[in-house]
Design a protein around this motif. Structure first.
Motif, short mmCIF file in Angstrom:
data_model
loop_
_atom_site.label_atom_id
_atom_site.label_comp_id
_atom_site.label_asym_id
_atom_site.label_seq_id
_atom_site.Cartn_x
_atom_site.Cartn_y
_atom_site.Cartn_z
N PRO A 236 0.83 -1.22 0.00
CA PRO A 236 0.00 0.00 0.00
C PRO A 236 0.86 1.26 0.00
O PRO A 236 1.92 1.30 0.63
CB PRO A 236 -0.80 -0.12 1.30
CG PRO A 236 -0.79 -1.57 1.63
CD PRO A 236 0.53 -2.10 1.15
N VAL B 51 -2.33 8.36 1.33
CA VAL B 51 -3.03 8.19 0.07
C VAL B 51 -4.01 9.33 -0.23
O VAL B 51 -4.16 9.76 -1.39
CB VAL B 51 -3.72 6.81 0.02
CG1 VAL B 51 -4.83 6.71 1.05
CG2 VAL B 51 -4.23 6.51 -1.37
N ALA C 274 -4.45 4.71 -5.98
CA ALA C 274 -5.07 5.25 -4.78
C ALA C 274 -6.49 4.74 -4.61
O ALA C 274 -6.97 4.53 -3.47
CB ALA C 274 -5.07 6.77 -4.82
N LYS D 244 -7.62 1.94 -4.94
CA LYS D 244 -7.64 0.63 -4.28
C LYS D 244 -7.62 0.78 -2.77
O LYS D 244 -7.88 -0.18 -2.05
CB LYS D 244 -6.44 -0.21 -4.73
CG LYS D 244 -6.32 -0.38 -6.25
CD LYS D 244 -7.57 -0.98 -6.84
CE LYS D 244 -7.49 -1.06 -8.36
NZ LYS D 244 -8.76 -1.55 -8.95
N GLN D 245 -7.30 1.99 -2.27
CA GLN D 245 -7.16 2.20 -0.84
C GLN D 245 -8.15 3.22 -0.27
O GLN D 245 -8.37 3.24 0.94
CB GLN D 245 -5.74 2.68 -0.52
CG GLN D 245 -4.65 1.69 -0.85
CD GLN D 245 -3.26 2.23 -0.56
OE1 GLN D 245 -2.34 2.06 -1.35
NE2 GLN D 245 -3.08 2.88 0.58
N THR D 246 -8.72 4.08 -1.13
CA THR D 246 -9.59 5.13 -0.61
C THR D 246 -10.63 5.52 -1.65
O THR D 246 -10.40 5.38 -2.86
CB THR D 246 -8.76 6.38 -0.23
OG1 THR D 246 -9.63 7.40 0.29
CG2 THR D 246 -8.03 6.95 -1.43
#
Length: 322
Positions: A191, A195, A232, A234-236
Motif C-alpha cells: 500500500p 493516500v 489510490a 484501491k485504498q480510498t
C-alpha cells in the motif's frame, strides 16, 4: 522502429512485442517467438546484467542509472516475460548493491530538482530486484527492505509524494511518483502512504491546462496521473466523483485519437502535414492509459484487452508477510 522513418531501437522492439501481445495475443510476425527471445537475450551484458542500445559502444562500461540501459531493465525484462522467458543473467548492478550503498544512492538522487528522474531510478532498481527474484537469484540481503524503509520514511506527508509539489515542480513530482510507485509499491503489492493527500496533489495537477487541456496531452503526462489515481482508488474513495469525471473526459478524448491500422501518436499535439503521427511507444502507452481510465470508470472489460507487460495492473511479486 518506433515509426517508419526512425532507426531501430531496443525499446521499439519491446513496444512491438507488448502491442502484439495486447491486441493480437501473439508476437510480431517478423520473427518467431524463439527468435525474438534470442535477439533480446543476446543483448544483455553478462557483467552488469544491463542491456545497451543497438549499436552502443561495447567498450564503454554500462552504468546503472545512466542512458537507455536503465529503462531497458523494464522494457526488455517485460518483453521477455510476455514471450515466456527471462534474462539470461541476473541484473548484477542491482543484485550486488548492498543496503548501505542503496541508501546512499537514494540520498544522492536530485529529489528537489529532478523528482521525475529520481523516481525513474527507483522504478528501474525495483524492477531489477524483481527480475532477480523471478530468476531465483538473490539480491543483496536486506536491500529490498532498505528500499521500502527509505521510501516510507522519506514520503512527503502533506503531499503523499516524494518531493514537494509547487506550480513549477508538480509535473516532475507527479510523473516521478508514477515511476517510483510502478516499480515498487505497485509491483510488489505494498500500500502507498498518505493516500488521501496523494489524491489531492494529483487532482490539482490534473487540472493544469498546460498539460491536460484538449490537444495538449501526451502519453507520459496522462499515464502519470491516471496510474496514481487508479492505485489510490484501491485504498480510498476520497474525491472519487472528481476522479471519475476527469477519467471520463480524458478517455473520450483519447479514444478519438486512434488511427485504424496505425495506432496513436505519443502527443496529441504531434502532427505532420495536419495528421497525427502514430508511433509504437505512443500506441503502447495510450492502450495502457485507456485501460486504466476505463477501469476507473468500471468499464475496462469493454476494451477487450488487459495490459500484461510494463503497465500490468496486478503486482508482479507479493512480498512475504509475517
Amino acid at each position: 522502429m518506433d515509426r517508419p522513418d526512425a532507426s531501430p531501437t531496443v525499446r521499439a522492439h519491446c513496444d512491438a512485442i507488448e502491442i502484439a501481445d495486447l491486441l493480437l495475443g501473439s508476437v510480431p510476425p517478423q520473427l518467431t517467438r524463439e527468435d525474438h527471445i534470442e535477439q533480446l537475450q543476446a543483448l544483455q551484458d553478462p557483467m552488469t546484467g544491463l542491456v545497451p542500445e543497438f549499436g552502443s559502444d561495447t567498450i564503454a562500461p554500462l552504468v546503472f542509472g545512466e542512458g537507455p540501459a536503465t529503462y531497458h531493465v523494464l522494457s526488455v525484462g517485460y518483453a521477455l516475460d510476455l514471450l515466456g522467458s527471462r534474462f539470461r543473467h541476473p541484473v548484477h548492478s542491482i543484485a550486488d548493491m548492498d543496503p548501505a550503498t542503496l541508501v546512499s544512492s537514494l540520498d544522492a538522487l536530485p529529489w528537489r530538482k529532478e523528482a521525475w528522474g529520481s523516481g525513474a531510478w527507483v522504478d528501474a532498481w525495483g524492477t531489477g530486484a524483481y527480475w532477480n527474484l523471478a530468476q531465483n537469484h538473490s539480491n543483496s540481503v536486506g536491500s529490498l527492505e532498505a528500499l521500502f524503509g527509505w521510501l516510507l520514511t522519506h514520503a512527503n506527508p502533506s503531499a503523499g509524494t516524494w518531493g514537494t509539489p509547487t506550480s513549477d515542480t508538480r509535473l516532475k513530482v507527479v510523473n516521478g511518483y508514477y515511476r517510483l510507485t510502478r516499480g515498487t509499491f505497485a509491483q510488489f503489492g505494498v500500500p502507498v502512504p498518505h493516500v488521501e493527500r496523494l489524491v489531492d496533489t494529483v487532482l490539482e495537477h490534473s487540472s493544469d491546462p498546460r498539460y491536460f487541456s484538449p490537444g495538449r496531452q501526451n502519453a507520459c503526462n496522462v499515464l502519470d496521473v491516471v496510474h496514481p489515481l487508479w492505485l489510490a482508488s484501491k485504498q480510498t474513495s476520497h474525491r472519487r466523483a472528481e476522479i471519475s469525471s476527469w477519467a471520463g473526459s480524458q478517455l473520450k478524448q483519447a479514444l478519438g485519437r486512434w488511427h485504424p491500422a496505425q495506432g496513436m501518436a505519443f502527443s496529441a499535439a504531434e502532427e505532420s502535414g495536419g495528421h497525427h503521427r502514430p508511433t509504437l511507444q505512443g500506441t503502447e502507452m495510450w492502450l495502457a492509459i485507456m485501460w486504466y481510465l476505463a477501469d476507473l470508470l468500471g468499464s475496462a472489460e469493454a476494451l477487450g484487452y488487459r495490459p500484461r507487460g510494463v503497465h500490468r495492473p496486478e503486482p508482479a511479486w507479493l512480498l512475504p508477510g509475517l
